[in-house]
Design a protein around this motif. Structure first.
Motif, PDB file in Angstrom:
ATOM      1  N   HIS A 195      37.949  13.718  14.707  1.00 26.98           N
ATOM      2  CA  HIS A 195      38.876  14.784  15.214  1.00 26.98           C
ATOM      3  C   HIS A 195      38.189  15.421  16.613  1.00 26.98           C
ATOM      4  CE1 HIS A 195      40.037  15.706  10.891  1.00 26.98           C
ATOM      5  NE2 HIS A 195      40.486  14.389  11.329  1.00 26.98           N
ATOM      6  N   GLY A 196      38.954  15.462  17.488  1.00 21.60           N
ATOM      7  CA  GLY A 196      38.460  15.644  18.962  1.00 21.60           C
ATOM      8  C   GLY A 196      39.231  16.921  19.388  1.00 21.60           C
ATOM      9  N   THR A 197      39.366  16.954  20.654  1.00 21.05           N
ATOM     10  CA  THR A 197      39.884  18.141  21.652  1.00 21.05           C
ATOM     11  C   THR A 197      41.037  17.571  22.351  1.00 21.05           C
ATOM     12  OG1 THR A 197      37.968  19.220  21.357  1.00 21.05           O
ATOM     13  CG2 THR A 197      39.669  20.049  22.793  1.00 21.05           C
ATOM     14  N   GLY A 198      41.016  17.033  23.583  1.00 20.55           N
ATOM     15  CA  GLY A 198      41.762  16.883  24.851  1.00 20.55           C
ATOM     16  C   GLY A 198      42.609  15.588  24.168  1.00 20.55           C
ATOM     17  N   GLY A 199      44.005  15.485  24.595  1.00 22.52           N
ATOM     18  CA  GLY A 199      44.695  14.394  24.187  1.00 22.52           C
ATOM     19  C   GLY A 199      45.811  14.150  25.162  1.00 22.52           C
ATOM     20  N   VAL A 200      46.793  13.620  24.680  1.00 20.81           N
ATOM     21  CA  VAL A 200      48.021  13.246  25.573  1.00 20.81           C
ATOM     22  C   VAL A 200      49.255  13.762  25.152  1.00 20.81           C
ATOM     23  CG1 VAL A 200      49.733  11.381  26.127  1.00 20.81           C
ATOM     24  CG2 VAL A 200      46.990  11.078  26.567  1.00 20.81           C
ATOM     25  N   MET A 201      50.182  14.061  26.053  1.00 17.38           N
ATOM     26  CA  MET A 201      51.499  14.795  25.542  1.00 17.38           C
ATOM     27  C   MET A 201      52.268  13.230  26.017  1.00 17.38           C
ATOM     28  SD  MET A 201      53.807  17.787  26.321  1.00 17.38           S
ATOM     29  CE  MET A 201      54.801  17.114  28.028  1.00 17.38           C
ATOM     30  N   VAL A 202      53.245  12.639  25.171  1.00 20.60           N
ATOM     31  CA  VAL A 202      54.011  11.960  25.493  1.00 20.60           C
ATOM     32  C   VAL A 202      55.497  12.442  25.641  1.00 20.60           C
ATOM     33  CG1 VAL A 202      55.184   9.615  24.656  1.00 20.60           C
ATOM     34  CG2 VAL A 202      52.995  10.235  23.946  1.00 20.60           C
ATOM     35  N   TYR A 203      56.084  11.969  26.945  1.00 23.43           N
ATOM     36  CA  TYR A 203      57.533  12.714  27.105  1.00 23.43           C
ATOM     37  C   TYR A 203      58.426  11.591  27.510  1.00 23.43           C
ATOM     38  CZ  TYR A 203      56.350  13.056  32.094  1.00 23.43           C
ATOM     39  OH  TYR A 203      56.374  12.892  33.234  1.00 23.43           O
ATOM     40  N   ALA A 204      59.718  11.781  27.260  1.00 20.29           N
ATOM     41  CA  ALA A 204      60.774  10.801  27.527  1.00 20.29           C
ATOM     42  C   ALA A 204      62.194  11.441  27.848  1.00 20.29           C
ATOM     43  CB  ALA A 204      60.749   9.669  26.577  1.00 20.29           C
ATOM     44  N   GLY A 205      62.963  10.675  28.017  1.00 17.41           N
ATOM     45  CA  GLY A 205      64.571  11.172  28.311  1.00 17.41           C
ATOM     46  C   GLY A 205      65.031  11.187  29.690  1.00 17.41           C
TER      47      GLY A 205
END
Lengths: 412, 460
Positions: A333-343
């Motif tokens: 388990h960590g901290t920063g990551g990615v938001m995926v978006y589409a549309g």
């Protein structure tokens, strides 16, 4: 089929109007005041953003991930980032500008790295635990806009969705559920539940959704994409023999059901995609889960038809994972990551966000990708762009205390 | 039948039965729990250690399939046959352990023991991480939870932390001290998963004030807890991180052995934060989402005074007047709902035990999943939600409606008169609305369903 027939008869007896049912709470079936659609997918288990969207241009990346970074070749996006190969079916969307990412973001949750707290904070949209906020941020979005009907927002699937719970009405349904109930039994249930509002509310919803689905099943079937999806990418292997009912995977069913609702009067849908917790053997986990995510997004696009152009899809996870690979070919388990978006309503074709670097001094606590911005700011600006919500409402009510900062312009 | 005995059966048991009398009061509940486990003797479930096929057998068959690869189609197909048979057997055992779980609640006379088994199995959730383990979850409960939940919390905790299913589920089997002999000569390392859940979910609770450093120290302390299918649980000093560890201010000796692990577990088990966490969770589960603070305080006091003797904590709950107030606030979880319905319907144990895999799926497993409680498949180590609102969803109610309308008739030859059934299922105090609905239903099946669907039956 008895089930269907009884329901249709019930519908006919009631003049095909759910609101006329003798024990349903009257709900105005009005159009939502919005034209845009928002889908929020909660990626439960903590998706590894560094594996989904790999910073191959960072000099420290390969060294942190001796086996994970050495797997199948990632797909170059912009010279610095490359997309995990399991997301290949989404490459056409990336090229059309209908898929994008925000890197090095997280909720304000830090340090304890508990899935459950992390998800609670993500879905409550708050800065930490113990704030006393008990509802979800999508529900507060509904609360701040007048004229909302229950079907404006749908929690889809069997999972509990804290993100949508709260005072504003919304609906919750798993696509596979049908209801078998005679008119008399329905009336008597109304008698049983007259003095128990929580039971009455749940049963009200059940009857109305079931009637709605039964009456629109024919239409929905026609509007649904085939199991191959509209552009035939990625899912043909799942296509069943044509003579039998298609065995559609659960996550695709969720997406198809959500898309069908969003074609109607629903404007917000939320569901879970669970199983990202990759402590051990991460390469298998990511291949499977990112494949599911790609199928989910493609099923939404196919099901939404023209309305895809008015839709934003955002995929949020409770936190990122450790920058370094652990001893079991996974990550913790960590901290920063990615938001995926589409549309079609969002400006894709980019990996947004401010990159902190992966050298040891640049990591959070020498272990995690540093989060350089609150992911709530991006979600907030998307709500601003799609629905015209005032920034003051976003940073005081929907995401209390968030620093919205400048508009990242993710909405076209 | 008194109001107290009705509540004793519904709130603290698996419901009322037309044939098995309810316990008369709190003392009767506790004395049954202190006595022999007659339901387990009558309707056995194999323990993890005794289950067949076991993990060794599954692994052996899998290895044979791998070995046959490349030796031609016929050889591989021949090796696959026994593996397939083993999977079929495993699937059948999984159905059988569910059936026995249902029967114990539906026909036994020790409902509190069943409810406690479900409570602790949920508190110490494990899941099958792969198909080879699919039939071993309830056998884990039978071996690890059920015989240990009427003693001290520490011994329950020791059993859980050394249980193969838990070691596998929370990745402890792959956690290795980086400076241990094994760690030094391999690229494997620490895994914090069990350490974190042990503190957050199993004992202290998330607000107890421990830090990430405490979690990491605990993870180092737990290294050495090992398991293989062949040997079962064992302590492997070669995998244990050397040196002392300090967890929440207490330093545990440098000796890498099981005694050191037990010392740390025993300390967690009697920590005041644990007393509070466990007492609150029990009160929330059995009595109310928002239990009377005096009730929780009484349970915490009993926990602390007895060093975590669980029957003392149960007694504090059952002896407190706040545990017996009406109206009922909890909503039965799907398993509780289904079992109490089977009990009120007096479905014959032999009929339940004779269901094949498909019928078990169709009549129980699939409906419970749509109700929101997929059997043995909670979404995470935090188990199932407990608050009433989590179960009062449109889809959950729809699934309860469908089950109540359709399934009872498939498990009994003749359904009871709904008016009589209301008395059986609800006791003497039947709400007017239920009386009316039971009498006005078009068919027996509808009338029976309406009784089961009434808030009076669904709440406990």
């Amino acid at each position: 089929m008895l089930t269907r027939r009884r329901l249709l008869l019930t519908g006919a007896a009631l003049g095909c109007s759910a609101a006329a049912s003798p024990w349903l709470t009257p709900i105005v079936l009005a159009d939502a005041p919005w034209q845009s659609r928002l889908v929020v997918i909660v990626l439960r288990g903590a998706m590894d953003g560094l594996d989904a969207v790999q910073p191959v241009g960072d000099p420290a990346f390969a060294g942190l991930r001796p086996t994970l970074a050495a797997g199948d070749a990632a797909l170059p996006l912009d010279g610095f980032y490359a997309m995990h190969p399991a997301l290949a079916p989404l490459m056409p969307l990336w090229r059309k500008g209908e898929l994008g990412f925000v890197h090095a973001v997280s909720t304000p949750y830090r340090d304890k790295r508990s899935h459950f707290d992390g998800q609670d904070i993500l879905e409550a949209g708050v800065a930490g635990l113990g704030t006393g906020v008990r509802d979800g941020w999508l529900n507060r979005l509904l609360q701040t806009t007048p004229g909302m009907a229950a079907e404006t927002a749908y929690a889809v699937g069997v999972d509990e969705m804290l993100i949508l719970t709260g005072k504003a009405p919304y609906l919750h349904w798993a696509p596979q559920t049908r209801l078998d109930l005679s008119a008399q039994a329905q009336r008597l249930l109304g008698v049983l539940y007259q003095n128990d509002p929580p039971f009455r509310a749940a049963a009200d919803e059940a009857v109305r959704i079931a009637q709605d689905i039964a009456m629109s099943d024919g239409d929905t079937d026609a509007a649904m994409p085939g199991p191959d999806g509209a552009d035939g990418t990625g899912m043909s292997a799942m296509a069943p023999p044509p003579a039998r009912a298609p065995a559609v995977a659960d996550h695709v069913q969720l997406a198809q059901f959500a898309a069908a609702r969003l074609r109607g009067t629903t404007r917000i849908a939320s569901f879970s995609l669970s199983g990202w917790d990759s402590h051990v053997g991460q390469s298998g986990v990511m291949k499977r889960m990112l494949g599911k995510l790609a199928e989910t997004i493609l099923a939404l696009k196919a099901g939404l038809g023209d309305d895809w152009a008015r839709t934003g899809v955002i995929c949020l996870t409770e936190f990122g994972r450790t920058a370094y690979e652990n001893g079991t070919r996974g990550t913790d388990h960590g901290t920063g990551g990615v938001m995926v978006y589409a549309g079609g309503a969002l400006k894709g074709g980019q990996v947004a966000g401010s990159w902190p670097g992966l050298a040891e001094a640049q990591l959070y606590e020498s272990r995690d990708l540093m989060s350089t911005r609150d992911v709530r700011a991006h979600a907030g600006w998307i709500m601003r762009g799609l629905f015209g919500v005032e920034t003051g409402v976003i940073d005081r009510v929907i995401f209390p205390g968030v620093d919205l900062g400048t508009d990242p312009r993710l909405v076209l | 039948m008194s109001a107290t005995s009705t509540l004793a059966a519904t709130r603290f048991g698996t419901g009322l039965s037309p044939t098995v009398p309810p316990p008369s009061d709190a003392a009767a509940i506790l004395s049954r729990l202190a006595g022999p486990d007659t339901s387990a003797a009558k309707w056995p479930i194999p323990t993890y250690s005794a289950a067949h096929p076991n993990l060794v057998e599954m692994n052996t068959l899998l290895r044979a399939v791998h070995a046959a690869r490349g030796q031609g189609h016929a050889a591989e197909a021949a090796a696959r046959l026994p593996l397939r048979d083993a999977y079929v057997k495993a699937r059948a055992l999984r159905a059988a352990t569910l059936q026995a779980t249902l029967v114990r609640g539906a026909a036994g006379d020790d409902g509190f023991r069943e409810r406690l088994t479900w409570f602790w199995a949920d508190h110490f959730t494990t899941r099958a991480k792969n198909g080879k383990l699919q039939h071993l979850v309830t056998p884990y409960v039978e071996e690890t939870i059920r015989p240990n939940m009427a003693g001290s919390f520490a011994s329950l905790l020791r059993a859980v932390v050394t249980a193969p299913m838990m070691l596998m589920y929370l990745d402890q089997v792959s956690s290795i001290g980086p400076d241990s002999p094994v760690g030094r000569r391999s690229d494997k390392g620490l895994n914090e998963n069990l350490a974190r859940e042990l503190m957050e979910l199993h004992t202290l609770g998330v607000d107890a004030g421990y830090t990430q450093d405490d979690v990491r120290e605990m993870a180092q302390l737990l290294t050495g807890l090992s398991y293989t299918a062949e040997r079962g649980f064992f302590y492997a000093p070669a995998r244990a991180e050397p040196g002392a560890e300090t967890v929440m201010g207490v330093t545990y000796g440098a000796a890498s052995n099981l005694a050191t692990v037990y010392k740390a577990i025993d300390d967690l088990a009697v920590h005041p934060a644990t007393a509070h966490h466990i007492s609150t969770k029990l009160a929330r589960h059995f009595v109310a989402d928002d239990p009377d603070p005096a009730l929780v305080a009484a349970m915490v006091a009993a926990f602390i005074a007895s060093d975590g003797d669980l029957p003392s904590v149960y007694a504090a709950m059952l002896d407190h007047p706040a545990s017996w107030v009406m109206p009922a606030q909890k909503v039965k979880r799907p398993l509780h709902f289904v079992v109490s319905a089977l009990r009120a319907l007096e479905v014959a144990p032999e009929r339940l035990l004779a269901l094949d895999y498909r019928l078990t799926q169709r009549l129980v497993v699939v409906p419970m999943g749509i109700m929101g409680q997929a059997w043995e498949q909670p979404t995470g180590p935090n188990g199932w939600p407990d608050e009433a609102a989590a179960w009062l969803t449109a889809q959950g109610i729809a699934a309860r409606i469908n089950w109540s309308m359709q399934v009872p008739a498939q498990l009994r030859d003749v359904l009871p008169d709904p008016r009589d059934f209301a008395t059986v299922a609800l006791g003497p105090d039947i709400p007017d609305t239920v009386r009316f609905a039971a009498a006005a239903a078009e068919t027996r099946a509808d009338g029976v369903a309406l009784v089961l669907l009434s808030p009076a039956f669904q709440r406990s």
